[in-house]
Write a protein that holds these residues in place. Structure first.
Motif, PDB file in Angstrom:
ATOM      1  N   ALA A 133      29.661  17.968 -17.070  1.00  0.00           N
ATOM      2  CA  ALA A 133      28.614  17.186 -16.417  1.00  0.00           C
ATOM      3  C   ALA A 133      27.617  18.084 -15.700  1.00  0.00           C
ATOM      4  O   ALA A 133      26.401  17.872 -15.776  1.00  0.00           O
ATOM      5  CB  ALA A 133      29.249  16.204 -15.433  1.00  0.00           C
ATOM      6  N   SER A 134      28.117  19.074 -14.998  1.00  0.00           N
ATOM      7  CA  SER A 134      27.241  19.995 -14.278  1.00  0.00           C
ATOM      8  C   SER A 134      26.321  20.739 -15.233  1.00  0.00           C
ATOM      9  O   SER A 134      25.123  20.922 -14.956  1.00  0.00           O
ATOM     10  CB  SER A 134      28.097  20.985 -13.484  1.00  0.00           C
ATOM     11  N   GLU A 135      26.850  21.152 -16.384  1.00  0.00           N
ATOM     12  CA  GLU A 135      26.039  21.865 -17.361  1.00  0.00           C
ATOM     13  C   GLU A 135      24.997  20.942 -17.997  1.00  0.00           C
ATOM     14  O   GLU A 135      23.847  21.350 -18.225  1.00  0.00           O
ATOM     15  CB  GLU A 135      26.942  22.474 -18.437  1.00  0.00           C
ATOM     16  N   LEU A 136      25.367  19.703 -18.274  1.00  0.00           N
ATOM     17  CA  LEU A 136      24.417  18.751 -18.835  1.00  0.00           C
ATOM     18  C   LEU A 136      23.284  18.464 -17.848  1.00  0.00           C
ATOM     19  O   LEU A 136      22.116  18.362 -18.236  1.00  0.00           O
ATOM     20  CB  LEU A 136      25.124  17.449 -19.213  1.00  0.00           C
ATOM     21  N   TYR A 137      23.627  18.326 -16.598  1.00  0.00           N
ATOM     22  CA  TYR A 137      22.614  18.094 -15.556  1.00  0.00           C
ATOM     23  C   TYR A 137      21.619  19.244 -15.522  1.00  0.00           C
ATOM     24  O   TYR A 137      20.408  19.034 -15.419  1.00  0.00           O
ATOM     25  CB  TYR A 137      23.318  17.936 -14.207  1.00  0.00           C
ATOM     26  N   ARG A 138      22.135  20.456 -15.650  1.00  0.00           N
ATOM     27  CA  ARG A 138      21.260  21.639 -15.630  1.00  0.00           C
ATOM     28  C   ARG A 138      20.410  21.717 -16.896  1.00  0.00           C
ATOM     29  O   ARG A 138      19.187  21.907 -16.820  1.00  0.00           O
ATOM     30  CB  ARG A 138      22.106  22.905 -15.499  1.00  0.00           C
ATOM     31  N   LEU A 139      21.037  21.551 -18.058  1.00  0.00           N
ATOM     32  CA  LEU A 139      20.317  21.690 -19.323  1.00  0.00           C
ATOM     33  C   LEU A 139      19.205  20.656 -19.480  1.00  0.00           C
ATOM     34  O   LEU A 139      18.151  20.940 -20.062  1.00  0.00           O
ATOM     35  CB  LEU A 139      21.283  21.548 -20.504  1.00  0.00           C
ATOM     36  N   THR A 140      19.444  19.445 -18.975  1.00  0.00           N
ATOM     37  CA  THR A 140      18.488  18.352 -19.181  1.00  0.00           C
ATOM     38  C   THR A 140      17.533  18.172 -18.013  1.00  0.00           C
ATOM     39  O   THR A 140      16.774  17.191 -17.974  1.00  0.00           O
ATOM     40  CB  THR A 140      19.235  17.027 -19.416  1.00  0.00           C
ATOM     41  N   ASP A 141      17.555  19.108 -17.063  1.00  0.00           N
ATOM     42  CA  ASP A 141      16.700  18.997 -15.869  1.00  0.00           C
ATOM     43  C   ASP A 141      16.883  17.662 -15.156  1.00  0.00           C
ATOM     44  O   ASP A 141      15.922  17.045 -14.677  1.00  0.00           O
ATOM     45  CB  ASP A 141      15.225  19.195 -16.242  1.00  0.00           C
ATOM     46  N   GLY A 142      18.134  17.212 -15.117  1.00  0.00           N
ATOM     47  CA  GLY A 142      18.454  15.992 -14.385  1.00  0.00           C
ATOM     48  C   GLY A 142      18.287  14.703 -15.170  1.00  0.00           C
ATOM     49  O   GLY A 142      18.490  13.616 -14.613  1.00  0.00           O
ATOM     50  N   TRP A 164      20.244  13.731 -17.467  1.00  0.00           N
ATOM     51  CA  TRP A 164      21.598  13.188 -17.339  1.00  0.00           C
ATOM     52  C   TRP A 164      22.047  13.424 -15.908  1.00  0.00           C
ATOM     53  O   TRP A 164      21.984  14.545 -15.396  1.00  0.00           O
ATOM     54  CB  TRP A 164      22.593  13.862 -18.285  1.00  0.00           C
ATOM     55  N   ASP A 165      22.494  12.357 -15.267  1.00  0.00           N
ATOM     56  CA  ASP A 165      22.925  12.464 -13.872  1.00  0.00           C
ATOM     57  C   ASP A 165      24.107  11.539 -13.645  1.00  0.00           C
ATOM     58  O   ASP A 165      24.008  10.329 -13.881  1.00  0.00           O
ATOM     59  CB  ASP A 165      21.766  12.094 -12.933  1.00  0.00           C
ATOM     60  N   GLY A 166      25.214  12.101 -13.207  1.00  0.00           N
ATOM     61  CA  GLY A 166      26.424  11.315 -12.993  1.00  0.00           C
ATOM     62  C   GLY A 166      26.496  10.620 -11.656  1.00  0.00           C
ATOM     63  O   GLY A 166      27.525  10.029 -11.333  1.00  0.00           O
ATOM     64  N   GLY A 175      21.618  12.358  -7.248  1.00  0.00           N
ATOM     65  CA  GLY A 175      21.402  13.776  -7.528  1.00  0.00           C
ATOM     66  C   GLY A 175      22.740  14.477  -7.672  1.00  0.00           C
ATOM     67  O   GLY A 175      23.496  14.598  -6.698  1.00  0.00           O
ATOM     68  N   PHE A 176      23.043  14.928  -8.889  1.00  0.00           N
ATOM     69  CA  PHE A 176      24.339  15.553  -9.138  1.00  0.00           C
ATOM     70  C   PHE A 176      24.510  16.836  -8.334  1.00  0.00           C
ATOM     71  O   PHE A 176      25.642  17.262  -8.073  1.00  0.00           O
ATOM     72  CB  PHE A 176      24.500  15.846 -10.637  1.00  0.00           C
ATOM     73  N   ASP A 177      23.406  17.436  -7.913  1.00  0.00           N
ATOM     74  CA  ASP A 177      23.493  18.643  -7.098  1.00  0.00           C
ATOM     75  C   ASP A 177      23.904  18.334  -5.672  1.00  0.00           C
ATOM     76  O   ASP A 177      24.047  19.258  -4.847  1.00  0.00           O
ATOM     77  CB  ASP A 177      22.170  19.412  -7.120  1.00  0.00           C
ATOM     78  N   ARG A 178      24.114  17.076  -5.336  1.00  0.00           N
ATOM     79  CA  ARG A 178      24.626  16.699  -4.006  1.00  0.00           C
ATOM     80  C   ARG A 178      26.147  16.799  -3.941  1.00  0.00           C
ATOM     81  O   ARG A 178      26.742  16.463  -2.932  1.00  0.00           O
ATOM     82  CB  ARG A 178      24.190  15.276  -3.656  1.00  0.00           C
ATOM     83  N   ILE A 179      26.755  17.226  -5.052  1.00  0.00           N
ATOM     84  CA  ILE A 179      28.199  17.438  -5.097  1.00  0.00           C
ATOM     85  C   ILE A 179      28.445  18.918  -5.344  1.00  0.00           C
ATOM     86  O   ILE A 179      27.921  19.495  -6.293  1.00  0.00           O
ATOM     87  CB  ILE A 179      28.848  16.596  -6.215  1.00  0.00           C
TER      88      ILE A 179
END
Length: 346
Positions: free
Chosen positions: A110-119, A121-123, A157-161
């Motif tokens: 999930a973290s890699e997908l969030y990075r690759l897609t510039d957000g 994809w967000d869990g 925002g997945f970066d909040r985890i």
């Protein structure tokens, strides 16, 4: 005196001959397709295994059901005692959470997908998914007020985890919550595929809720052929738009044509844009991804729905071993295909 008992050397030779005959018979025995079905993750699974007539599959389904139940206990937001529900209930930025191996594996993808897609994809869309009536709190069938969407977006925002080197999780926003439904089914497919491989099976196809992994070949020696559903809201579940040959690959499809509600002339689908907090409106009706594993394919298919054909295909063309087909609906109602360079149809 005659010796009616064979020597040890002769017994060994005889035993080896018997074993060789058994191996030859096993390899030459007619092959059959065994089909297993069941329920999991709010949907159904279908598995086809190519095996010899002497192969026993009596306990195989029990192992499959147990494996899927464990994943569901980890990532189901409908289970108040699941791992993901317990993490979502945390209301402190100081408290840490130690995930299981399954949960941690999904978080890493999930973290890699969030990075690759510039957000794209967000869990952490959980509050918006529920706000629009597509989550565990039930359907509302109305468009949320703008201020409620803005308020929910404040906690997305997945970066909040954060995760430390040991894998322990922590929220930087106590109100952030996870919903991994757009990736968990793919992970379930991969887990079952690994289980079947560990059982010594080499030819099979695993499908959960439309997400697929195929290994080896069909009984006739040809590649598995997986259909992409026609992306029309009145299309039957078995109506095929395109067929894709798969061998040792996964394929996942996301679309706007199954889960939606309609008000007047406007339909609101469950694929939400993390940037706006609203259903996507870019004309994409379907996105299919072929990849080495279904976890990546599942999450990336959702992201491509948000990114649109131009940015989506450009991203996929940069990813080794990944291909996609994005379908858009034109103003006249016709469908237009946007395949990546590596996408193959038969």
């Amino acid at each position: 005196m005659l010796n009616f008992y064979p020597s040890k050397a002769k017994r060994t030779v005889a035993l080896m001959a018997v074993l060789l005959i058994l191996l030859v018979c096993a390899s030459c025995q007619p092959r059959r397709e065994v089909r297993l079905t069941g329920k999991t993750m709010g949907t159904t699974y279908h598995i086809t295994v190519v095996a010899g007539l002497l192969t026993s599959t009596g306990t195989l389904q029990k192992k499959i059901d147990a494996r899927l139940a464990a994943i569901n206990r980890s990532m189901s937001t409908y289970d108040p005692n699941s791992e993901i529900s317990r993490f979502n209930a945390i209301a402190s930025v100081e408290e840490t959470f130690s995930p299981s191996a399954d949960f941690l594996d999904v978080l890493e993808v999930a973290s890699e997908l969030y990075r690759l897609t510039d957000g794209a994809w967000d869990g952490t869309l959980d509050p918006l998914i529920n706000l629009w009536g597509f989550g565990r709190k039930g359907a509302v069938h109305q468009v949320p007020a703008d201020d409620r969407i803005v308020q929910a977006l404040c906690h997305v925002g997945f970066d909040r985890i954060e995760r430390d080197p040991s894998g322990r999780m922590r929220k930087t926003d106590p109100a952030v919550t996870l919903d991994l439904a757009s990736i968990a089914k793919g992970y379930g497919v991969d887990a079952v595929a690994r289980l079947l491989g560990d059982e010594g099976l080499t030819d099979f196809v695993v499908e959960i809720g439309g997400e697929v992994y195929a290994r080896g070949h069909r009984k006739d020696g040809k590649p598995w052929r997986i259909g992409i559903n026609r992306p029309d809201r009145d299309a039957a579940f078995n109506e095929v738009y395109k067929a894709v040959p798969l061998t040792d690959q996964a394929m996942a499809t996301s679309g706007d044509y199954r889960i939606f509600f309609q008000i007047g002339e406007h339909a609101y689908a469950h694929i939400l844009d993390p940037r706006t907090g609203r259903p996507v409106t870019n004309g994409v009706v379907s996105a299919s991804v072929v990849a080495a594993n279904c976890t990546v394919a599942d999450g990336l298919a959702t992201a491509l729905m948000v990114m649109g054909p131009e940015k989506g295909v450009a991203l996929v063309d940069r990813l080794p071993g990944v291909a996609c087909l994005i379908v858009t609906r034109q103003p006249d109602g016709s469908l237009k295909d946007h395949p990546s360079s590596g996408f193959v149809l038969h």
